[in-house]
Design a protein around this motif. Structure first.
Motif, mmCIF file in Angstrom:
data_model
loop_
_atom_site.group_PDB
_atom_site.id
_atom_site.type_symbol
_atom_site.label_atom_id
_atom_site.label_comp_id
_atom_site.label_asym_id
_atom_site.label_seq_id
_atom_site.Cartn_x
_atom_site.Cartn_y
_atom_site.Cartn_z
ATOM 1 N N THR A 12 0.823 -13.426 7.528
ATOM 2 C CA THR A 12 1.832 -12.765 6.700
ATOM 3 C C THR A 12 3.129 -13.560 6.788
ATOM 4 O O THR A 12 3.197 -14.563 7.485
ATOM 5 N N ARG A 20 7.734 -6.865 -0.554
ATOM 6 C CA ARG A 20 6.753 -5.832 -0.916
ATOM 7 C C ARG A 20 7.033 -4.477 -0.295
ATOM 8 O O ARG A 20 6.518 -3.469 -0.767
ATOM 9 N N THR A 21 7.804 -4.436 0.820
ATOM 10 C CA THR A 21 7.969 -3.157 1.521
ATOM 11 C C THR A 21 9.417 -2.802 1.859
ATOM 12 O O THR A 21 9.727 -1.639 2.072
ATOM 13 N N ARG A 135 -3.596 -7.103 8.117
ATOM 14 C CA ARG A 135 -2.243 -7.342 7.602
ATOM 15 C C ARG A 135 -1.848 -6.334 6.511
ATOM 16 O O ARG A 135 -0.671 -6.152 6.224
ATOM 17 N N ASN A 136 -2.869 -5.685 5.900
ATOM 18 C CA ASN A 136 -2.566 -4.697 4.862
ATOM 19 C C ASN A 136 -1.833 -3.481 5.399
ATOM 20 O O ASN A 136 -1.132 -2.793 4.671
ATOM 21 N N VAL A 139 1.843 -4.230 9.089
ATOM 22 C CA VAL A 139 3.259 -4.548 8.854
ATOM 23 C C VAL A 139 4.075 -3.294 8.526
ATOM 24 O O VAL A 139 5.310 -3.341 8.513
ATOM 25 N N MET A 199 -6.311 2.208 4.651
ATOM 26 C CA MET A 199 -5.493 2.663 3.520
ATOM 27 C C MET A 199 -5.793 1.870 2.249
ATOM 28 O O MET A 199 -5.890 0.652 2.282
ATOM 29 N N GLY A 201 -3.841 0.882 -0.289
ATOM 30 C CA GLY A 201 -2.385 0.832 -0.475
ATOM 31 C C GLY A 201 -1.895 1.029 -1.897
ATOM 32 O O GLY A 201 -1.034 1.873 -2.153
ATOM 33 N N SER A 202 -2.471 0.283 -2.862
ATOM 34 C CA SER A 202 -1.892 0.366 -4.210
ATOM 35 C C SER A 202 -2.245 1.691 -4.888
ATOM 36 O O SER A 202 -1.465 2.200 -5.692
ATOM 37 N N ALA A 238 8.366 5.065 3.279
ATOM 38 C CA ALA A 238 7.050 4.409 3.320
ATOM 39 C C ALA A 238 7.139 2.984 2.806
ATOM 40 O O ALA A 238 6.476 2.086 3.320
ATOM 41 N N ASN A 239 7.934 2.807 1.757
ATOM 42 C CA ASN A 239 8.017 1.501 1.109
ATOM 43 C C ASN A 239 9.239 1.557 0.195
ATOM 44 O O ASN A 239 9.393 2.516 -0.571
ATOM 45 N N ARG A 241 9.858 0.044 -2.435
ATOM 46 C CA ARG A 241 9.496 0.082 -3.866
ATOM 47 C C ARG A 241 9.068 1.483 -4.286
ATOM 48 O O ARG A 241 9.303 1.894 -5.408
ATOM 49 N N ILE A 242 8.438 2.231 -3.374
ATOM 50 C CA ILE A 242 8.099 3.633 -3.680
ATOM 51 C C ILE A 242 9.400 4.435 -3.837
ATOM 52 O O ILE A 242 9.549 5.230 -4.765
ATOM 53 N N SER A 268 5.813 7.925 9.565
ATOM 54 C CA SER A 268 5.041 9.132 9.237
ATOM 55 C C SER A 268 5.888 10.405 9.419
ATOM 56 O O SER A 268 6.978 10.487 8.869
ATOM 57 N N PHE A 296 5.282 12.408 1.573
ATOM 58 C CA PHE A 296 3.940 12.258 1.034
ATOM 59 C C PHE A 296 3.082 11.545 2.060
ATOM 60 O O PHE A 296 3.543 10.589 2.682
#
Ligand code: ACO
Length: 309
Positions: A12, A20-21, A135-136, A139, A199, A201-202, A238-239, A241-242, A268, A296
């Motif tokens: 990564t 991305r996060t 790695r998914n 991170v 997970m 993820g997408s 969580a992210n 971008r979310i 979490s 969520f």
């Protein structure tokens, strides 16, 4: 644990993780610190802030998917360690929505008069269920705990409404296949990562944005408010971008959305109380402000709460 630390473990890069996060680092508890240990520390500080005594707490709810043991609950461990002689204690398994689920249960019990004063905790040692070869997922996650004391309000401030919903049909988008009664550990268990978080993820990403927006709209409607009445949204971290997509869907500027994901990653059930506490310490919450909490997580389960500060 920084992104540079992770670059040494999996294929990564800091650039990929940040773009991305939004995460730059996450906290990892020492080997000898459990999720209940963190819960005790958070609960101790929350009780101190509330000015209440141990005797006055009659309900303890802990949101966690990483309890110290499958039996007993982390909440019972907190009760034993801190001494709450008049309380009933139990855990809720609602992943990242665990703290808001706890708030919603506490609110119902207190409004109905069954209980008077609750200690609601979100605590996670996600590092204990993270596969550091994947790695998914590795991170994304960090360890943390947060807590709040909930009691009846006489002046119209506090929790105005809560909303929870779930849909078990997407249960294997975010889950841990091995270790439960359906697939217990056996002597020949291969340690193939199925005992850690798996997970999609997408898929989770798209549903998370839509369901968190629905939860905010529902909880505001129940409180008789609109998004224009909201001073700050404190979402599950969580992210980034979310969080940005949620803000866009709700039509609120990012200046009205709290974020601290870059320091902690996804913690979490601890994420919302951790963010609310930091927003408070930064002086962002003023008396009379309407604050929306929303989260969520795996189940899938989601929920929101509105509170008047
Ligand atoms: N470093 C470099 N590359 C990576 C990494 C990484 N850490 N992780 C994945 N990739 C690769 C993938 O392998 C894939 O490569 P490929 O195209 O060659 O197959 C590529 O990057 C893109 O993968 P996507 O999955 O499409 O990436 P996406 O943009 O969706 O971002 C992420 C992945 C960050 C996981 C995102 O989907 C996400 O945040 N999902 C939601 C997570 C979440 O909110 N979980 C809920 C709560 S957790 C709980 O309840 C405990």
């Amino acid at each position: 644990m920084t992104n540079a630390d992770l670059e040494k473990i999996v294929d990564t890069s800091d650039e990929w993780i940040v773009t991305r996060t939004g995460i730059r680092q996450r906290r990892i508890a020492q080997d000898d610190m459990s999720s209940a240990d963190m819960a005790v520390e958070a609960a101790r500080r929350a009780l101190e802030m509330s000015g209440r005594t141990h005797e006055e707490i009659d309900l303890i709810i802990t949101g966690t998917v990483t309890p110290d043991y499958r039996l007993p609950s982390n909440a019972c461990i907190v009760q034993e360690r801190m001494g709450f002689p008049n309380a009933v204690a139990f855990d809720v398994v609602a992943a990242c929505a665990g703290f808001i689920n706890g708030l919603s249960i506490a609110q119902s019990y207190i409004a109905s008069g069954v209980h008077k004063r609750a200690l609601v905790i979100g605590t996670e040692k996600l590092s204990s269920i993270t596969n550091y070869e994947d790695r998914n997922t590795c991170v994304l996650f960090g360890d943390a705990a947060g807590a709040a004391v909930i009691e009846p309000s006489e002046n119209g401030h506090g929790l105005l409404s809560t909303y929870m919903k779930s849909d078990g049909s997407m249960r294997d988008w975010l889950w841990m296949p091995t270790g439960g009664s359906r697939t217990p550990y056996s002597a020949d268990f291969a340690f193939d990562g199925t005992d850690k978080i798996q997970m999609a993820g997408s898929d989770v990403f798209k549903v998370a944005v839509k369901k968190m927006a629905d939860a905010v709209q529902n909880v505001l409607r129940d409180a008789g408010l609109t998004v224009d009445d909201v001073s700050l949204v404190v979402p599950h971290q969580a992210n980034i971008r979310i969080i940005e997509a949620l803000a866009k869907r709700l039509r609120v500027g990012m200046d009205k959305v709290y974020q601290n994901i870059e320091k902690y990653g996804n913690t979490s059930a601890a994420s919302v109380p951790l963010a609310l506490d930091e927003a408070n310490r930064e002086g962002l919450l003023k008396p009379g402000d309407n604050i929306v909490l929303v989260a969520f997580g795996g189940g899938l389960i989601w929920g929101a709460a509105v509170l008047k500060w």
